[in-house]
Design a protein around this motif. Structure first.
Motif, PDB file in Angstrom:
ATOM      1  N   THR A  79      17.185   4.649  -0.716  1.00 39.23           N
ATOM      2  CA  THR A  79      16.579   4.941  -1.970  1.00 39.23           C
ATOM      3  C   THR A  79      15.965   5.528  -2.757  1.00 39.23           C
ATOM      4  O   THR A  79      15.420   6.467  -3.761  1.00 39.23           O
ATOM      5  CB  THR A  79      17.256   3.409  -3.119  1.00 39.23           C
ATOM      6  N   THR A  80      14.657   4.898  -2.043  1.00 36.98           N
ATOM      7  CA  THR A  80      13.202   4.964  -2.832  1.00 36.98           C
ATOM      8  C   THR A  80      13.124   6.918  -2.669  1.00 36.98           C
ATOM      9  O   THR A  80      12.097   7.085  -3.442  1.00 36.98           O
ATOM     10  CB  THR A  80      11.743   4.325  -1.960  1.00 36.98           C
ATOM     11  N   VAL A  81      13.182   7.011  -1.308  1.00 38.22           N
ATOM     12  CA  VAL A  81      13.553   8.433  -0.861  1.00 38.22           C
ATOM     13  C   VAL A  81      14.496   9.361  -2.170  1.00 38.22           C
ATOM     14  O   VAL A  81      13.783  10.741  -2.938  1.00 38.22           O
ATOM     15  CB  VAL A  81      14.033   9.056   0.394  1.00 38.22           C
ATOM     16  N   VAL A 135       3.916  16.047  -9.192  1.00 35.93           N
ATOM     17  CA  VAL A 135       2.603  15.243  -8.062  1.00 35.93           C
ATOM     18  C   VAL A 135       2.336  14.474  -7.667  1.00 35.93           C
ATOM     19  O   VAL A 135       2.916  14.392  -6.406  1.00 35.93           O
ATOM     20  CB  VAL A 135       0.765  16.058  -8.180  1.00 35.93           C
ATOM     21  N   ALA A 136       2.232  13.240  -8.639  1.00 39.10           N
ATOM     22  CA  ALA A 136       2.805  11.554  -8.170  1.00 39.10           C
ATOM     23  C   ALA A 136       3.599  11.144  -7.019  1.00 39.10           C
ATOM     24  O   ALA A 136       3.704  10.533  -5.995  1.00 39.10           O
ATOM     25  CB  ALA A 136       2.200  10.645  -9.253  1.00 39.10           C
ATOM     26  N   SER A 137       4.805  11.617  -7.650  1.00 36.13           N
ATOM     27  CA  SER A 137       6.761  11.992  -7.294  1.00 36.13           C
ATOM     28  C   SER A 137       6.417  12.314  -5.899  1.00 36.13           C
ATOM     29  O   SER A 137       7.221  11.837  -4.894  1.00 36.13           O
ATOM     30  CB  SER A 137       7.890  12.079  -8.163  1.00 36.13           C
ATOM     31  N   ALA A 138       5.632  13.468  -5.480  1.00 35.50           N
ATOM     32  CA  ALA A 138       5.783  14.265  -4.438  1.00 35.50           C
ATOM     33  C   ALA A 138       5.272  13.323  -3.179  1.00 35.50           C
ATOM     34  O   ALA A 138       5.117  13.923  -1.461  1.00 35.50           O
ATOM     35  CB  ALA A 138       5.323  15.953  -4.266  1.00 35.50           C
ATOM     36  N   VAL A 139       3.913  12.365  -3.621  1.00 39.87           N
ATOM     37  CA  VAL A 139       3.419  11.802  -2.752  1.00 39.87           C
ATOM     38  C   VAL A 139       3.987  10.971  -2.232  1.00 39.87           C
ATOM     39  O   VAL A 139       4.497  10.622  -0.817  1.00 39.87           O
ATOM     40  CB  VAL A 139       2.114  11.663  -3.193  1.00 39.87           C
ATOM     41  N   GLY A 186       0.755  -1.403   0.008  1.00 33.59           N
ATOM     42  CA  GLY A 186      -0.503   0.075  -0.178  1.00 33.59           C
ATOM     43  C   GLY A 186       0.651   1.090   0.538  1.00 33.59           C
ATOM     44  O   GLY A 186       0.023   2.116  -0.771  1.00 33.59           O
ATOM     45  N   SER A 187       1.566   1.517   0.371  1.00 35.94           N
ATOM     46  CA  SER A 187       2.484   2.692   0.733  1.00 35.94           C
ATOM     47  C   SER A 187       3.611   2.832  -0.650  1.00 35.94           C
ATOM     48  O   SER A 187       3.820   3.811  -1.402  1.00 35.94           O
ATOM     49  CB  SER A 187       3.523   2.059   1.817  1.00 35.94           C
ATOM     50  N   ALA A 188       4.303   1.631  -1.377  1.00 35.31           N
ATOM     51  CA  ALA A 188       4.537   1.351  -2.394  1.00 35.31           C
ATOM     52  C   ALA A 188       3.492   1.495  -3.945  1.00 35.31           C
ATOM     53  O   ALA A 188       4.511   2.549  -4.458  1.00 35.31           O
ATOM     54  CB  ALA A 188       5.216   0.284  -2.520  1.00 35.31           C
ATOM     55  N   VAL A 189       2.407   2.208  -3.785  1.00 30.81           N
ATOM     56  CA  VAL A 189       1.255   2.186  -4.963  1.00 30.81           C
ATOM     57  C   VAL A 189       1.954   3.905  -5.609  1.00 30.81           C
ATOM     58  O   VAL A 189       2.014   3.857  -6.125  1.00 30.81           O
ATOM     59  CB  VAL A 189      -0.661   2.456  -4.494  1.00 30.81           C
ATOM     60  N   PRO A 190       2.570   4.925  -5.119  1.00 29.82           N
ATOM     61  CA  PRO A 190       2.645   5.992  -5.038  1.00 29.82           C
ATOM     62  C   PRO A 190       3.733   6.265  -5.762  1.00 29.82           C
ATOM     63  O   PRO A 190       4.042   6.566  -7.012  1.00 29.82           O
ATOM     64  CB  PRO A 190       2.382   6.894  -3.786  1.00 29.82           C
ATOM     65  N   GLN A 197       7.459   7.391   1.542  1.00 29.96           N
ATOM     66  CA  GLN A 197       8.651   6.862   1.832  1.00 29.96           C
ATOM     67  C   GLN A 197       9.422   7.433   2.897  1.00 29.96           C
ATOM     68  O   GLN A 197      10.524   6.886   3.296  1.00 29.96           O
ATOM     69  CB  GLN A 197       9.922   6.778   0.015  1.00 29.96           C
ATOM     70  N   ALA A 198       9.275   8.885   2.748  1.00 21.00           N
ATOM     71  CA  ALA A 198      10.499   9.696   3.943  1.00 21.00           C
ATOM     72  C   ALA A 198       9.766   9.386   4.988  1.00 21.00           C
ATOM     73  O   ALA A 198      10.372   9.085   6.093  1.00 21.00           O
ATOM     74  CB  ALA A 198      10.728  10.925   3.833  1.00 21.00           C
ATOM     75  N   ARG A 199       8.691   8.903   5.281  1.00 24.02           N
ATOM     76  CA  ARG A 199       8.053   8.834   6.985  1.00 24.02           C
ATOM     77  C   ARG A 199       8.083   7.534   7.022  1.00 24.02           C
ATOM     78  O   ARG A 199       8.977   7.434   8.322  1.00 24.02           O
ATOM     79  CB  ARG A 199       6.450   9.332   6.812  1.00 24.02           C
TER      80      ARG A 199
END
Length: 441
Positions: A307-309, A409-413, A245-249, A418-420
């Motif tokens: 790396t995701t961040v 926008v999608a990348s910012a979400v 779920g956290s990976a979807v964005p 991922q940062a959280r």
């Protein structure tokens, strides 16, 4: 522990090793002497997966050539692009987890045989209707192969290199896209019969891949429920649901980026920059996935969450640069943006698969990857289809710029999510360190 991030849990390999050693699915017979060793099977399977992705990227530079030869309207190019994504998605929903029940080899063999059929249809094409039909067959074949190839690579990877299987599984489709687009672009630019060269070569590659699959060991045992698994559904293994779920964005952001450059960049070069070059078409389509594949491989040992961040930071920066290049008709800026964003695409997507792959049991891994690629290809195909319709209404330039904003926008979400998670991991690690320190008396 000394790292601020937990390492990915080790993939369960015992069922795989038992399967390989006992031949659970492939019963002993005269042809058993032709079976490849696991290492050779892993390498051959990876190359066959690259060929599947190569065929996805190859038609894009040829579409403009078809349009010039047959004189069909531009919106049909979008249909030819989108029909592939639609049929792939439907196939993922129906057959995405089939190999968890009947084995990897039967599904991969059928998918590669169907790819050969699709390439022959491209060769026989005489109008855009044939191209759309061939893309439909290709979408079915790729949908059946994507999750199964990725699961098979994780299972065939050397025992101590299971993360390598997930990394190859994530970079093979990205790198293959780049190679396919560049190969087709070079063929258009420097040969008299690019269609024959491209699709005949791909048909031969798929035939070779089919032989590799047939000679490879099976990695999962047959189990009941194959027919029931064909009921369209999206089911993520319980162990991976929260992380998925956290990976979807992130999946949406990265594959929207792929859709921009694969689906729209040839039209952007023609309509904005007034350039009609097969080599340039192939290069701009190839740049993001090529850099992405390299980034994914180079960062295999980097902490996955970090790396995701940084991957999302790179995507935001890259699409901003590319958008400036499109707005100002500055081709160097467009290429620079493609390279920067492509690095973020490969780094972020590969790292996310490294996090997710170990969370699924062997007999549910294809189901997990089916869910991943379902989300990814929705993000790849649907926005490009919408953009194709918007071009006729508002024009190419506003549509292309709006597409870059949507990706940002999608990348910012995704970056925020991922940062959280990274911050939470670091707090947990710090707390565990504090609790493990015994105060001196």
């Amino acid at each position: 522990m000394t790292s601020a991030e937990p390492t990915c849990p080790t993939v369960a390999i015992a069922p795989v090793q038992r399967t390989l050693s006992r031949g659970v699915v492939s019963r002993p017979h005269k042809l058993s002497r032709l079976r490849l060793r696991p290492a050779a099977a892993f390498a051959g399977t990876a190359l066959a997966f690259v060929a599947v992705a190569l065929a996805v990227g190859a038609p894009s530079p040829l579409f403009v050539l078809y349009q010039q030869e047959w004189g069909f309207p531009s919106w049909l190019l979008t249909v030819a692009f989108a029909i592939y994504a639609v049929t792939l998605l439907v196939t993922l929903l129906i057959a995405g987890s089939l190999s968890d029940h009947i084995g990897r080899r039967p599904v991969l063999a059928g998918a590669l045989a169907l790819q050969v059929v699709a390439m022959l249809m491209f060769l026989a094409a005489t109008d855009i209707g044939w191209i759309i039909a061939a893309r439909s067959v290709q979408g079915v074949a790729t949908g059946a192969a994507m999750s199964t190839f990725t699961a098979s690579l994780v299972e065939l990877a050397p025992e101590r290199r299971k993360k390598l299987g997930a990394t190859i599984g994530s970079t093979a489709p990205v790198g293959g896209l780049a190679l396919g687009a560049l190969f087709a672009g070079l063929s258009v630019q420097f040969t008299a019969q690019p269609t024959l060269i491209v699709f005949a070569t791909l048909a031969l590659l798929f035939a070779a891949g089919l032989l590799v699959v047939l000679a490879s060991p099976e990695t999962v045992a047959r189990r009941a429920g194959a027919v029931r698994s064909l009921v369209p559904r999206l089911r993520i293994p319980v162990e991976a649901r929260r992380e998925f779920g956290s990976a979807v964005p992130l999946f949406i952001a990265t594959w929207m980026l792929a859709g921009l450059f694969i689906g729209l960049s040839p039209s952007i070069l023609h309509g904005v920059f007034r350039l009609d070059s097969g080599l340039l078409n192939g290069a701009i389509v190839a740049a993001p996935p090529a850099v992405g594949a390299v980034a994914g491989l180079l960062l295999t040992r980097a902490p996955a969450r970090t790396t995701t961040v940084w991957g999302m930071v790179a995507v935001i920066s890259g699409v901003a640069i590319a958008g400036a290049g499109i707005a100002g008709a500055l081709l160097p800026l467009l290429f620079i943006g493609a390279v920067v964003a492509g690095a973020g695409f490969g780094a972020g997507f590969s790292a996310m698969l490294r996090i997710l792959a170990p969370l699924a049991p062997n007999d549910q891994r294809a189901e997990l990857f089916a869910g991943i690629f379902l989300v990814s290809y929705l993000a790849y195909g649907v926005p490009a289809l919408v953009a194709g319709e918007l071009i006729a209404v508002v024009g190419l330039l506003p549509t292309a710029l709006g597409y870059t904003v949507a990706i940002a926008v999608a990348s910012a979400v995704a970056l925020t999510v991922q940062a959280r998670l990274l911050a939470r991991t670091r707090r947990t690690t710090a707390a565990s360190w504090a609790g493990s320190v015994t105060p001196r008396r």
